[in-house]
Design an enzyme around this catalytic site. Structure first.
Site, PDB file in Angstrom:
ATOM      1  N   ARG A  29       0.833  -1.206   0.000  1.00  0.00           N
ATOM      2  CA  ARG A  29       0.000   0.000   0.000  1.00  0.00           C
ATOM      3  C   ARG A  29       0.873   1.264   0.000  1.00  0.00           C
ATOM      4  NH1 ARG A  29      -5.244  -1.562  -0.154  1.00  0.00           N
ATOM      5  NH2 ARG A  29      -5.576  -3.613   0.776  1.00  0.00           N
ATOM      6  N   ASP A  30       0.431   2.259  -0.761  1.00  0.00           N
ATOM      7  CA  ASP A  30       1.136   3.537  -0.837  1.00  0.00           C
ATOM      8  C   ASP A  30       1.071   4.236   0.524  1.00  0.00           C
ATOM      9  OD1 ASP A  30       1.880   5.581  -3.461  1.00  0.00           O
ATOM     10  OD2 ASP A  30       1.548   6.506  -1.488  1.00  0.00           O
ATOM     11  N   ILE A  31       2.171   4.838   0.906  1.00  0.00           N
ATOM     12  CA  ILE A  31       2.258   5.492   2.211  1.00  0.00           C
ATOM     13  C   ILE A  31       1.424   6.783   2.246  1.00  0.00           C
ATOM     14  CG2 ILE A  31       4.274   6.992   1.846  1.00  0.00           C
ATOM     15  CD1 ILE A  31       5.428   5.802   4.465  1.00  0.00           C
ATOM     16  N   ASN A  87       3.949   6.615 -13.708  1.00  0.00           N
ATOM     17  CA  ASN A  87       4.588   7.911 -13.932  1.00  0.00           C
ATOM     18  C   ASN A  87       6.010   7.663 -14.419  1.00  0.00           C
ATOM     19  OD1 ASN A  87       2.335   9.400 -12.983  1.00  0.00           O
ATOM     20  ND2 ASN A  87       2.974   9.040 -10.862  1.00  0.00           N
ATOM     21  N   HIS A 100       7.121   1.508 -10.973  1.00  0.00           N
ATOM     22  CA  HIS A 100       5.988   1.057 -10.169  1.00  0.00           C
ATOM     23  C   HIS A 100       4.684   1.413 -10.851  1.00  0.00           C
ATOM     24  CE1 HIS A 100       7.366   5.010  -8.793  1.00  0.00           C
ATOM     25  NE2 HIS A 100       6.085   5.324  -8.548  1.00  0.00           N
TER      26      HIS A 100
HETATM   27  P1  DGP Z   1       5.602   8.370  -8.123  1.00  0.00           P
HETATM   28  O1  DGP Z   1       5.280   9.819  -8.061  1.00  0.00           O
HETATM   29  O2  DGP Z   1       4.890   7.677  -9.252  1.00  0.00           O
HETATM   30  O3  DGP Z   1       7.091   8.087  -8.138  1.00  0.00           O
HETATM   31  O4  DGP Z   1       4.984   7.729  -6.822  1.00  0.00           O
HETATM   32  C1  DGP Z   1       5.731   7.396  -5.690  1.00  0.00           C
HETATM   33  C2  DGP Z   1       4.760   6.939  -4.637  1.00  0.00           C
HETATM   34  O5  DGP Z   1       5.483   6.214  -3.676  1.00  0.00           O
HETATM   35  C3  DGP Z   1       4.039   8.054  -3.891  1.00  0.00           C
HETATM   36  O6  DGP Z   1       2.631   7.929  -4.117  1.00  0.00           O
HETATM   37  C4  DGP Z   1       4.357   7.819  -2.424  1.00  0.00           C
HETATM   38  C5  DGP Z   1       4.912   6.417  -2.404  1.00  0.00           C
HETATM   39  N1  DGP Z   1       5.969   6.187  -1.431  1.00  0.00           N
HETATM   40  C6  DGP Z   1       7.117   6.925  -1.319  1.00  0.00           C
HETATM   41  N2  DGP Z   1       7.886   6.420  -0.327  1.00  0.00           N
HETATM   42  C7  DGP Z   1       7.201   5.342   0.180  1.00  0.00           C
HETATM   43  C8  DGP Z   1       7.490   4.423   1.233  1.00  0.00           C
HETATM   44  O7  DGP Z   1       8.520   4.485   1.896  1.00  0.00           O
HETATM   45  N3  DGP Z   1       6.558   3.462   1.471  1.00  0.00           N
HETATM   46  C9  DGP Z   1       5.398   3.372   0.732  1.00  0.00           C
HETATM   47  N4  DGP Z   1       4.556   2.375   1.061  1.00  0.00           N
HETATM   48  N5  DGP Z   1       5.116   4.222  -0.258  1.00  0.00           N
HETATM   49  C10 DGP Z   1       5.996   5.206  -0.528  1.00  0.00           C
END
Ligand code: DGP
Length: 115
Positions: A29-31, A87, A100
């Site tokens: 899951r996204d943070i 992206n 991703h």
């Molecule tokens: P992008 O902009 O496409 O590179 O999206 C990066 C995404 O990654 C953003 O929605 C927040 C997420 N993210 C960044 N650091 C972490 C982390 O440490 N853990 C998780 N679960 N998500 C993260």
């Protein structure tokens, strides 16, 4: 190849809400969720961006999309629908340089881009 936080999550060195892992991909899951369901699906072997993929990455890319579809069903967002986003680099708004796929859903997502 540069290591990122996503590589550390894949290897279990940094904690995340892991929801799926196989020999090719990992999903968590996204943070900073932008929707009720916001899952990231990443290749286990890091490729920095979509612009860097080669023919040898095709099985992994196919798996990423199939896993997204399966996880959408598991999160009960498949009937109403959802969005997949990759992206790429600066103009694409990419922040983490480990390829991703974002799986977003659980609410109407509106237009693809703001006007
Ligand atoms: P992008 O902009 O496409 O590179 O999206 C990066 C995404 O990654 C953003 O929605 C927040 C997420 N993210 C960044 N650091 C972490 C982390 O440490 N853990 C998780 N679960 N998500 C993260």
């Amino acid at each position: 190849m540069t290591d990122t936080i996503f590589g550390q999550i894949v290897r279990g060195e940094v904690s995340a809400e892991l929801i799926y892992q196989d020999e090719l991909v990992t999903a968590f899951r996204d943070i900073q969720p932008q929707a009720p369901t916001h899952i990231l699906i990443v290749p286990n072997d890091p490729v920095p961006t979509l612009a860097d993929v080669t023919e040898s990455d095709e099985p992994t890319l196919g798996r990423m999309i199939r896993v997204a579809s399966n996880l959408a069903e598991k999160d009960y967002i498949d009937k109403e629908g959802y969005r997949l986003i990759i992206n790429c680099r600066d103009h694409g708004g990419q922040e983490v340089y480990h390829l991703h796929l974002h799986l977003l859903g659980g609410r109407p997502l509106g237009k693809m881009l703001p006007n």
